[in-house]
Structure formats: structure tokens, C-alpha cells
Write a protein that holds these residues in place. Sequence first.
Motif, PDB file in Angstrom:
ATOM      1  N   LYS A  73       0.825  -1.210   0.000  1.00 55.10           N
ATOM      2  CA  LYS A  73       0.000   0.000   0.000  1.00 55.10           C
ATOM      3  C   LYS A  73       0.862   1.264   0.000  1.00 55.10           C
ATOM      4  O   LYS A  73       0.500   2.268  -0.634  1.00 55.10           O
ATOM      5  CB  LYS A  73      -0.955  -0.019   1.194  1.00 55.10           C
ATOM      6  CG  LYS A  73      -2.019  -1.105   1.090  1.00 55.10           C
ATOM      7  CD  LYS A  73      -2.822  -1.239   2.375  1.00 55.10           C
ATOM      8  CE  LYS A  73      -3.828  -2.382   2.287  1.00 55.10           C
ATOM      9  NZ  LYS A  73      -4.533  -2.604   3.571  1.00 55.10           N
ATOM     10  N   HIS A  74       1.981   1.234   0.701  1.00 60.57           N
ATOM     11  CA  HIS A  74       2.921   2.360   0.682  1.00 60.57           C
ATOM     12  C   HIS A  74       3.402   2.606  -0.745  1.00 60.57           C
ATOM     13  O   HIS A  74       3.458   3.754  -1.211  1.00 60.57           O
ATOM     14  CB  HIS A  74       4.087   2.042   1.613  1.00 60.57           C
ATOM     15  CG  HIS A  74       5.076   3.143   1.790  1.00 60.57           C
ATOM     16  ND1 HIS A  74       6.186   3.028   2.607  1.00 60.57           N
ATOM     17  CD2 HIS A  74       5.173   4.391   1.248  1.00 60.57           C
ATOM     18  CE1 HIS A  74       6.876   4.146   2.578  1.00 60.57           C
ATOM     19  NE2 HIS A  74       6.303   4.987   1.745  1.00 60.57           N
ATOM     20  N   ALA A  75       3.744   1.532  -1.453  1.00 57.82           N
ATOM     21  CA  ALA A  75       4.220   1.668  -2.833  1.00 57.82           C
ATOM     22  C   ALA A  75       3.154   2.221  -3.758  1.00 57.82           C
ATOM     23  O   ALA A  75       3.460   2.896  -4.747  1.00 57.82           O
ATOM     24  CB  ALA A  75       4.708   0.317  -3.353  1.00 57.82           C
ATOM     25  N   GLU A  76       1.897   1.961  -3.459  1.00 53.50           N
ATOM     26  CA  GLU A  76       0.802   2.457  -4.290  1.00 53.50           C
ATOM     27  C   GLU A  76       0.523   3.934  -4.032  1.00 53.50           C
ATOM     28  O   GLU A  76       0.261   4.693  -4.967  1.00 53.50           O
ATOM     29  CB  GLU A  76      -0.459   1.630  -4.022  1.00 53.50           C
ATOM     30  CG  GLU A  76      -0.359   0.187  -4.506  1.00 53.50           C
ATOM     31  CD  GLU A  76      -1.491  -0.690  -3.999  1.00 53.50           C
ATOM     32  OE1 GLU A  76      -2.237  -0.222  -3.089  1.00 53.50           O
ATOM     33  OE2 GLU A  76      -1.638  -1.817  -4.484  1.00 53.50           O
ATOM     34  N   VAL A  77       0.600   4.358  -2.769  1.00 54.63           N
ATOM     35  CA  VAL A  77       0.232   5.733  -2.406  1.00 54.63           C
ATOM     36  C   VAL A  77       1.376   6.714  -2.651  1.00 54.63           C
ATOM     37  O   VAL A  77       1.156   7.828  -3.138  1.00 54.63           O
ATOM     38  CB  VAL A  77      -0.225   5.780  -0.926  1.00 54.63           C
ATOM     39  CG1 VAL A  77      -0.378   7.222  -0.450  1.00 54.63           C
ATOM     40  CG2 VAL A  77      -1.528   5.024  -0.757  1.00 54.63           C
ATOM     41  N   ASP A  78       2.597   6.321  -2.334  1.00 57.88           N
ATOM     42  CA  ASP A  78       3.750   7.219  -2.512  1.00 57.88           C
ATOM     43  C   ASP A  78       4.970   6.395  -2.904  1.00 57.88           C
ATOM     44  O   ASP A  78       5.846   6.115  -2.076  1.00 57.88           O
ATOM     45  CB  ASP A  78       4.023   8.004  -1.225  1.00 57.88           C
ATOM     46  CG  ASP A  78       5.099   9.082  -1.400  1.00 57.88           C
ATOM     47  OD1 ASP A  78       5.683   9.167  -2.508  1.00 57.88           O
ATOM     48  OD2 ASP A  78       5.356   9.824  -0.435  1.00 57.88           O
ATOM     49  N   PRO A  79       5.057   5.977  -4.176  1.00 59.55           N
ATOM     50  CA  PRO A  79       6.162   5.108  -4.592  1.00 59.55           C
ATOM     51  C   PRO A  79       7.539   5.747  -4.430  1.00 59.55           C
ATOM     52  O   PRO A  79       8.519   5.034  -4.209  1.00 59.55           O
ATOM     53  CB  PRO A  79       5.845   4.804  -6.056  1.00 59.55           C
ATOM     54  CG  PRO A  79       4.893   5.864  -6.494  1.00 59.55           C
ATOM     55  CD  PRO A  79       4.106   6.233  -5.274  1.00 59.55           C
ATOM     56  N   GLU A  80       7.618   7.064  -4.514  1.00 58.45           N
ATOM     57  CA  GLU A  80       8.932   7.709  -4.371  1.00 58.45           C
ATOM     58  C   GLU A  80       9.479   7.532  -2.960  1.00 58.45           C
ATOM     59  O   GLU A  80      10.650   7.152  -2.771  1.00 58.45           O
ATOM     60  CB  GLU A  80       8.840   9.189  -4.721  1.00 58.45           C
ATOM     61  CG  GLU A  80      10.195   9.884  -4.695  1.00 58.45           C
ATOM     62  CD  GLU A  80      10.136  11.326  -5.157  1.00 58.45           C
ATOM     63  OE1 GLU A  80      11.170  11.831  -5.628  1.00 58.45           O
ATOM     64  OE2 GLU A  80       9.061  11.950  -5.038  1.00 58.45           O
ATOM     65  N   SER A  81       8.648   7.780  -1.944  1.00 55.28           N
ATOM     66  CA  SER A  81       9.130   7.601  -0.575  1.00 55.28           C
ATOM     67  C   SER A  81       9.304   6.118  -0.248  1.00 55.28           C
ATOM     68  O   SER A  81      10.172   5.751   0.552  1.00 55.28           O
ATOM     69  CB  SER A  81       8.194   8.267   0.439  1.00 55.28           C
ATOM     70  OG  SER A  81       6.971   7.578   0.574  1.00 55.28           O
ATOM     71  N   PHE A  82       8.513   5.262  -0.868  1.00 56.60           N
ATOM     72  CA  PHE A  82       8.685   3.812  -0.708  1.00 56.60           C
ATOM     73  C   PHE A  82      10.092   3.394  -1.148  1.00 56.60           C
ATOM     74  O   PHE A  82      10.773   2.632  -0.445  1.00 56.60           O
ATOM     75  CB  PHE A  82       7.624   3.074  -1.522  1.00 56.60           C
ATOM     76  CG  PHE A  82       7.827   1.581  -1.605  1.00 56.60           C
ATOM     77  CD1 PHE A  82       7.272   0.733  -0.658  1.00 56.60           C
ATOM     78  CD2 PHE A  82       8.566   1.019  -2.641  1.00 56.60           C
ATOM     79  CE1 PHE A  82       7.457  -0.638  -0.735  1.00 56.60           C
ATOM     80  CE2 PHE A  82       8.756  -0.347  -2.724  1.00 56.60           C
ATOM     81  CZ  PHE A  82       8.203  -1.187  -1.769  1.00 56.60           C
ATOM     82  N   VAL A  83      10.526   3.888  -2.302  1.00 55.50           N
ATOM     83  CA  VAL A  83      11.857   3.547  -2.821  1.00 55.50           C
ATOM     84  C   VAL A  83      12.933   4.040  -1.862  1.00 55.50           C
ATOM     85  O   VAL A  83      13.900   3.324  -1.561  1.00 55.50           O
ATOM     86  CB  VAL A  83      12.043   4.133  -4.240  1.00 55.50           C
ATOM     87  CG1 VAL A  83      13.514   4.140  -4.648  1.00 55.50           C
ATOM     88  CG2 VAL A  83      11.216   3.341  -5.240  1.00 55.50           C
ATOM     89  N   LYS A  84      12.794   5.254  -1.360  1.00 52.25           N
ATOM     90  CA  LYS A  84      13.787   5.788  -0.420  1.00 52.25           C
ATOM     91  C   LYS A  84      13.785   4.999   0.888  1.00 52.25           C
ATOM     92  O   LYS A  84      14.838   4.775   1.499  1.00 52.25           O
ATOM     93  CB  LYS A  84      13.504   7.265  -0.153  1.00 52.25           C
ATOM     94  CG  LYS A  84      13.733   8.162  -1.371  1.00 52.25           C
ATOM     95  CD  LYS A  84      13.407   9.613  -1.068  1.00 52.25           C
ATOM     96  CE  LYS A  84      13.663  10.500  -2.279  1.00 52.25           C
ATOM     97  NZ  LYS A  84      13.316  11.925  -2.014  1.00 52.25           N
TER      98      LYS A  84
END
Length: 336
Positions: A73-84
Amino acid sequence: MSDQLMDEMFTCLASGPGVFVVKRCVEDLDVLVRANAAFKTIIDREREGAGGSKGDHFAEAGRNDRIWNSFQKHAEVDPESFVKYYSNDVLALACEAWLGPGYQITAQTNIVKPGGKAQQPHRDFHLGFQSPDVVARFPLASQVASQLLTLQLAIAHTDMPLDSGPTQLLPFSQQFEHGYLAYHDPQFAQVFKEKMIQVELEAGDAVFFSPALFHAAGDNRTVDFERSANLLQVSACWSKPMESVNRDAILRNAWPYIIKHVSSQTDGVAASSSQALLKAICDGYSFPTNLDKDPPSDTGHCPETQLEMAIQAAANKLSADGLEEQLATYAEKRKA
């Protein structure tokens, strides 16, 4: 140096106290701020669409805010911060130290509100979630082996003063062979209450522990402070994770930011943070598969893993369309 550190981590979890803390495991606190914003969005959406209280582990349903599968769900809502967030080489080091390569990450976010009550002391997945009758059907060797299949950790997303109830821990209790049955005993719960310890944490700190370590979330005795942690459960490649995660969907959502991150590293896809990120997302094990359509390579006994495919795709800076084509081909050849 990394091999020596991994040996120390393993020894700590296996025959030492069973727990260690990494200060500022997430160094960039802005990443935590963005992750917390993403979690709030998820909680608000799920609350609006909920038909009732969510179930919880070892706590009353609806008492806390819980996000199941916060990883995807984190990757779906804010993939940029997920990657970091998941391009974390310390996290990757600890996971591989305990579980070896090919591990799979799942995560659940837990926010304990003021007045939230402590959990009952327990052990975790696998056998920690079974009834005593079910546990008793497993031979003792399997009960002991269960703890070697999972790594637990909690990343503090807020500061955690003692009054807020950071996790209660009973050091060395993972060494008790009969522990998956013992924790159900009220007398043992009393021993736990008398002997347990708690560690005050700051945002970004991470507590790594064996799933067989007796532990319990503590009482939030504050009147106005919500204690927030992301609870990661990492499974060995030959262990069944608790949650289903659509890793193809995560790759699709995060791909532009994955390529951006890889390109920003001096060593590209070989950089430790790039490797940590792709290992967190992808399935790093070859099996199960359809060996008629997905036979072993000419140079080994195992077919290509999703992780190997993604590493090559990132090294080639494959377009989103190119990634989609590779994911489809990979999925098709693994179908029964």
C-alpha cells in the motif's frame, strides 16, 4: 566488515539476547514524514470504506490503527518515498544475516493510541499464531526450526518514550525450546511481566528480534501521544509469508523511481542500496515454477528469479512498457 557484522547479528538473534537495536536505521527523517503521511492516507481511506473493526494480533479489534500489507500500500500511495524507505542496506544486511538470500518482506503499520493497552506476551509467526492444540501436533524440532524462518523488526515512526509503551521484551527467551506452548500459560505471563525490559526509541530507530523472543506491545500511558511503528516480517525464501504481496504491482508503480535511484548511485544497480531495494521488492527464489516452460538455465539447476530479472532490467534502464512485457513473459512461463 559486512561478514563480521552479519555473524554478530546472527549470533545475537540465535544464542544471544535475541534482540538488537539499530539507531537511526532510517537516517533520513523526511522519508519517515512522507511515509507517515502515506499511512495516514491509507488509514483514512480504509476507515471510510470499512464495514466494521479490523482484526488485530494479540490486541482488541479496533483499539489501534492497523494497516495490513502496508508494504504494498505504501508503494501504491507514494512510490517515491517507498523507494527511499526500502533502499536501506542496513535492513538488507540484517535480513540476509538471519535468513540468507531470497528473503521476502511484508509489513504492517501499527499506531497505538493514548490509553492503548499492552498485548499479552507471545511469540510470532509461524507457530506463535497457532492454538496450543495445533502447536502440540508439530514435533519439537519443527517448533525450534520455526523461529529460523522469520525475522521480526519494528521501525519507530515516532519517538517512543517509555510512557508510550515501546515493545516489552524478554531477552534470551527465544532459547526456550518449549516456548510456543509455554506462552499460553498464565504463570509464564506473570514471569514475563516481572522480568521484561523496554527500550526507549527515537524516530528512525529499528528493533530487530527473533520471532521466538517473548514480547508484547506495551501500555500507552500518555494522554495525547500516538505511538507509531512499521512492523516488518521478513520470511526466508522457503517459508510461507503471512501476507500475499503483489510484487509485480509494486515494480510497476515504483519503476520510474527505482530507475532514478539506480541512476543516482555511483555503482548503479550494483550499489548496496540499489541491491537492498530490489531484494526488498522482488521474489529472489526460483521455486515453485513450471519446469516444462521455465527450465533451469544451462549454467545451473535453478530457473531465473524475479529478482535477477529486475536487476537486469534496472541495469538496462528498461522502459515501463519493456518492464511490463518482461513481467508478463515471466508470469506466463511460471503458470501451471
